[in-house]
Enzyme design. Structure first.
Site, PDB file in Angstrom:
ATOM      1  N   GLY A  95     -12.579 119.118  36.189  1.00 13.24           N
ATOM      2  CA  GLY A  95     -12.656 119.779  34.890  1.00 13.24           C
ATOM      3  C   GLY A  95     -13.770 119.260  34.001  1.00 13.24           C
ATOM      4  N   CYS A 116      -1.697 150.077  43.037  1.00 15.44           N
ATOM      5  CA  CYS A 116      -3.042 150.505  43.412  1.00 15.44           C
ATOM      6  C   CYS A 116      -2.969 151.925  43.956  1.00 15.44           C
ATOM      7  CB  CYS A 116      -3.621 149.561  44.468  1.00 15.44           C
ATOM      8  SG  CYS A 116      -5.157 150.162  45.192  1.00 15.44           S
ATOM      9  N   CYS A 164      -4.093 151.580  47.983  1.00 17.11           N
ATOM     10  CA  CYS A 164      -3.305 150.852  48.970  1.00 17.11           C
ATOM     11  C   CYS A 164      -1.869 150.635  48.528  1.00 17.11           C
ATOM     12  CB  CYS A 164      -3.955 149.507  49.307  1.00 17.11           C
ATOM     13  SG  CYS A 164      -3.704 148.244  48.042  1.00 17.11           S
ATOM     14  N   CYS A 181      -7.340 148.449  43.407  1.00 16.42           N
ATOM     15  CA  CYS A 181      -7.529 147.010  43.530  1.00 16.42           C
ATOM     16  C   CYS A 181      -8.962 146.651  43.188  1.00 16.42           C
ATOM     17  CB  CYS A 181      -7.281 146.568  44.973  1.00 16.42           C
ATOM     18  SG  CYS A 181      -5.569 146.639  45.476  1.00 16.42           S
ATOM     19  N   CYS A 223      -7.891 145.354  49.398  1.00 14.72           N
ATOM     20  CA  CYS A 223      -7.425 146.735  49.389  1.00 14.72           C
ATOM     21  C   CYS A 223      -7.643 147.384  50.764  1.00 14.72           C
ATOM     22  CB  CYS A 223      -8.160 147.516  48.305  1.00 14.72           C
ATOM     23  SG  CYS A 223      -7.416 149.106  47.921  1.00 14.72           S
TER      24      CYS A 223
END
Lengths: 266, 227, 305
Positions: free
Chosen positions: C39, C248, C251, C273, C279
């Site tokens: 970080g 979606c 899909c 997606c 997808c």
């Protein structure tokens, strides 16, 4: 009511300053400054521009690094410690919990792009508050205490008048219940009537919260109304100190006599 | 309660050729609880100066000023602050307050300083103002715009709201009408009855006769050279 | 895309993966430091790249420093393998490093991404490289770099919550929907790059190495595998990884991040997606969305490799 029932004054000063010295190269910022500030006391520091009063305040508050001396603060949990030797994280923690600093210009002490509520809430969040509802209600409560309408909570300070900004700055500083507040010309740049309201507010808060305060100003009327004690500075040195009304009414030093007699009416 | 010994005072005017002006020498005074001592002497003889020295407003050059356990002549500022809060009250001829603060709050302030609950303090302030016949419509106004007599009553209410064991009164009955003068005199008598030690300046001779147990002429404290 | 083209081209004049070895070494040192201090923003001497700032110059430099000839590279932009930015970067490394490329998430060893984390969970050994425009999460609250660095050093993060507070005060909820700040291992507050906050939970406890490169700002930071990453929030306004509330259209997936696609001028729209590889993999496995079958003739054919 028993007059002597008051709790005895504790034996340790809240702030004990010893031989504080700061120079800018060859020029003296302030030197030989020593004093004790006791809990609940308000001390004024007066002097003309360049007298070292602002330098002194900055050294005390840790905005400037003093060259020599001690500033011993009696912390709530830590007891007396020399704050000049504190590490940066310790100093910052002190600055957002037990200490507060009110700038002359509210723009220096506020986040102008953040709402009034966010400004007040920042110190709470900085010490770990994570409940939005609680932060907001505390902020709203504090806006009320400094006489800002609670429905202005989501307005930015840029939409506020100078007096309101200054009051917001005070709320933002006092929200974590500090014990010592530094103020640099807190009423500077405000209209006389706005000043009066601010003075009254400060007096009330100081009394209710048992705050100690150090106020730098060149306005003798302000210190007469706000400060219990007064320190007069000239050329970086403290030339006279004592009870505020005593210093103003019976000044001992030539410079103080000149200062007091130069004022139209205090 | 108030004991002054061998007190002297001089002013040094640094900006006027460092002129040294002795104004008092060998002042002595004793006020027991329940007593009222009146200071007399011609104008400029040093009555107010002595009063201000007891209050801690003027610094003593030498000597001692005992009020209770504190020697005001040597005390640190914080001791005088505590003394003024708990023990020593002062009704001056002037009223210095933050502008725009309502009279009732000005009067209640000494109690607030003592930590009295706000509502209780304001209640007692109202009682006090009522007793001094200050019209109720003025209570919520700042005394800065009041007439001399009205300001004087706010001052008196403020000085008597707390039962100070010691009191300094500078012309408390000046600019008051007969009714209010009577109220103030009875306030003084009540304070004496509860054991307050009082030092006062009264130009009003009848008032002086009525409340003072002893009179002290401050001319006796004038510096020998200057006299 | 065909297998690695080994025919000599003008790009052979370049060192492997464009950058010279000393530069890659310098970047690797920054990456290692970043991995060691999860970080923390490590400054590095960002180079001029043959693409403009804002096009992923930071990510490209990190990728270049990580690549070895055996790697298989995937590049996505907003989840798609076939957008201009993704295609150009992929082609860039094909030409300068000659590495294999793929669109299939599980097959990739290095994935450079802009604004998304793939839906398919990453595995140990994979490296995810984020393109970062502004690495400093405190930037818009505190413009002074000297001060923000000190704030990180001192864990002085109250300001971060001020931002979230302002969001709730203004919108009734935390309206930040991407670039949502996180705290890493209870220490550094980090900017996750502009991924949707839907992806934030995927950063935590991830098996892959996650590297973040900001070219213009000259910062690199990192999350080693299985790092704890927590999105900042309030007790009474907890973090929610939101997405559009639809399946979606192609899909039928109900748990992937969706893009809204406007179909016509009559307000017709569909949600698909954003992760194109996810997808298409689902559709190949027989999942058909509500708008896939009745579509004109043939569901929009995925461009074949």
């Amino acid at each position: 009511m028993n007059a002597l029932a008051q709790t005895p004054t504790p034996e340790v000063p809240l702030l004990a300053v010893r031989d504080l010295h700061k120079s800018y190269g060859a020029r003296i910022g302030c030197t030989d400054v020593s004093f004790d500030l006791w809990p609940g006391e308000v001390m004024g520091i007066v002097g003309e521009s360049g007298s070292g009063k602002s330098t002194l305040l900055s050294c005390l508050a840790g905005h400037l690094t003093a060259d020599a001396g001690q500033v011993i603060y009696d912390g709530r949990t830590t007891g007396p410690r020399d704050v000049l030797t504190l590490s940066e994280p310790e100093r910052r923690m002190l600055n957002r919990t037990e200490w507060a600093y009110v700038h002359q210009n509210p723009r220096d002490g506020l986040r102008m792009g953040v709402s009034a509520g966010g400004n007040v809430g920042e110190r709470l969040m900085a010490v770990g508050a994570r409940h939005y509802g609680a932060i907001r209600s505390t902020a709203s409560d504090w806006l009320g205490r400094v006489e800002i309408d609670a429905n202005r909570i989501d307005d930015r300070p840029s939409a506020f008048s100078g007096g309101m900004q200054q009051r917001l700055q005070i709320a933002r500083n006092l929200v974590t219940g500090p014990r010592l507040i530094f103020m640099d010309e807190p009423t500077g740049g405000l209209d006389v009537s706005v000043q009066a309201r601010l003075l009254d507010l400060l007096r009330g808060l100081v009394r209710e919260m048992g705050l100690s305060a150090i106020i730098v100003t060149h306005d003798l009327a302000v210190v007469r109304l706000l400060a219990d004690r007064l320190m007069v500075m000239k050329s970086g040195r403290v030339i006279e100190q004592g009870l505020t009304d005593q210093v103003l009414d019976d000044p001992q030093h030539a410079y103080t006599q000149l200062l007091v007699s130069s004022v139209l009416q205090v | 309660m108030i004991t002054i010994e061998n007190l002297s005072k001089r002013f040094v005017l640094h900006n006027q050729g460092s002129a040294v002006i002795p104004v008092m020498e060998g002042a002595a005074l004793h006020v027991a609880p329940g007593q009222c001592v009146g200071l007399i002497g011609s104008s400029g003889a040093g009555k107010s100066t002595l009063m201000r020295m007891i209050w801690g407003n003027y610094l003593a050059a030498s000597g001692s000023i005992r009020v209770g356990h504190v020697d005001v002549a040597k005390a640190a500022p914080r001791e005088i602050i505590a003394l003024r809060r708990d023990t020593l009250g002062y009704v001056s001829q002037f009223l210095r307050v933050v502008p725009r603060v309502p009279s009732v709050e000005v009067v209640a302030e000494p109690l607030l300083q003592l930590g009295v609950d706000r509502d209780a303090a304001l209640d007692r302030a109202r009682t006090m103002l009522h007793r001094l016949n200050l019209p109720e419509r003025l209570w919520s106004l700042s005394p800065t715009t009041f007439s001399g007599g009205e300001q004087q009553r706010v001052n008196i209410a403020r000085g008597f709201i707390h039962a100070y064991p010691a009191l300094l009164l500078d012309e408390p009955t000046a600019s008051l009408d007969a009714t209010n003068r009577e109220v103030v005199l009875s306030l003084i008598e009540e304070a004496k009855a509860r054991g307050a030690a009082i030092v006062g300046i009264f130009h009003d001779e009848a008032a002086r006769e009525r409340v003072c147990d002893r009179l002290i002429d401050v001319a006796a404290f004038a510096p020998k050279a200057a006299a | 895309m065909t297998a690695i083209a080994q025919t000599p081209t003008e790009t052979d004049a370049y060192n492997f993966a464009y950058l010279d070895e000393q530069t890659k070494r310098m970047i690797r040192r920054a990456i290692l430091k970043g991995v060691a201090i999860p970080g923390y923003q490590v400054p590095f001497a960002s180079r001029e790249m043959p693409m403009p700032y804002g096009w992923g110059t930071g990510g490209v430099q990190v990728t270049a420093a990580c690549l070895v000839p055996e790697d298989r590279l995937k590049v996505i932009d907003q989840g798609a393998d076939d957008t201009t930015n993704a295609v150009s970067i992929r082609r860039f490394f094909q030409r300068t490093a000659g590495v294999a490329v793929t669109e299939n998430t599980p097959e990739a060893t290095v994935i450079q991404t802009r604004h998304r984390i793939p839906e398919t969970p990453l595995t140990e050994g994979q490296i995810l490289v984020y393109q970062v425009p502004i690495p400093e999460p405190l930037r818009f609250l505190e413009p002074r770099e000297t001060e923000t660095r000190r704030m990180h050093a001192l864990e002085d993060y109250g300001l971060m919550h001020v931002k979230l507070y302002e969001d709730i005060a203004r919108h009734g909820q935390i309206a930040t929907s991407y670039d949502y700040p996180v705290k890493v291992e209870g220490r550094y507050v980090m900017d996750p790059s502009p991924i949707p906050k839907f992806d934030n939970p995927k950063m935590s406890d991830n098996a892959a190495i996650q590297l973040f490169g900001a070219g213009r700002e000259q910062r690199i930071y990192a999350l080693p595998p299985y790092t704890k990453v927590v999105s900042l929030d309030f007790e009474d306004h907890p973090f929610v990884a939101s997405k559009a509330d639809h399946p979606c259209g192609l899909c039928g997936s109900t748990d992937s991040y969706l893009d809204e696609v406007i179909m016509d001028d009559q307000g017709g729209r569909m949600f698909v997606c954003s992760d194109t590889n996810y997808c298409s993999t689902r559709r190949e496995a027989g999942h058909i969305g509500a708008m896939a079958a009745p579509a004109p003739a043939q569901p929009q054919e995925r461009r074949a490799e």
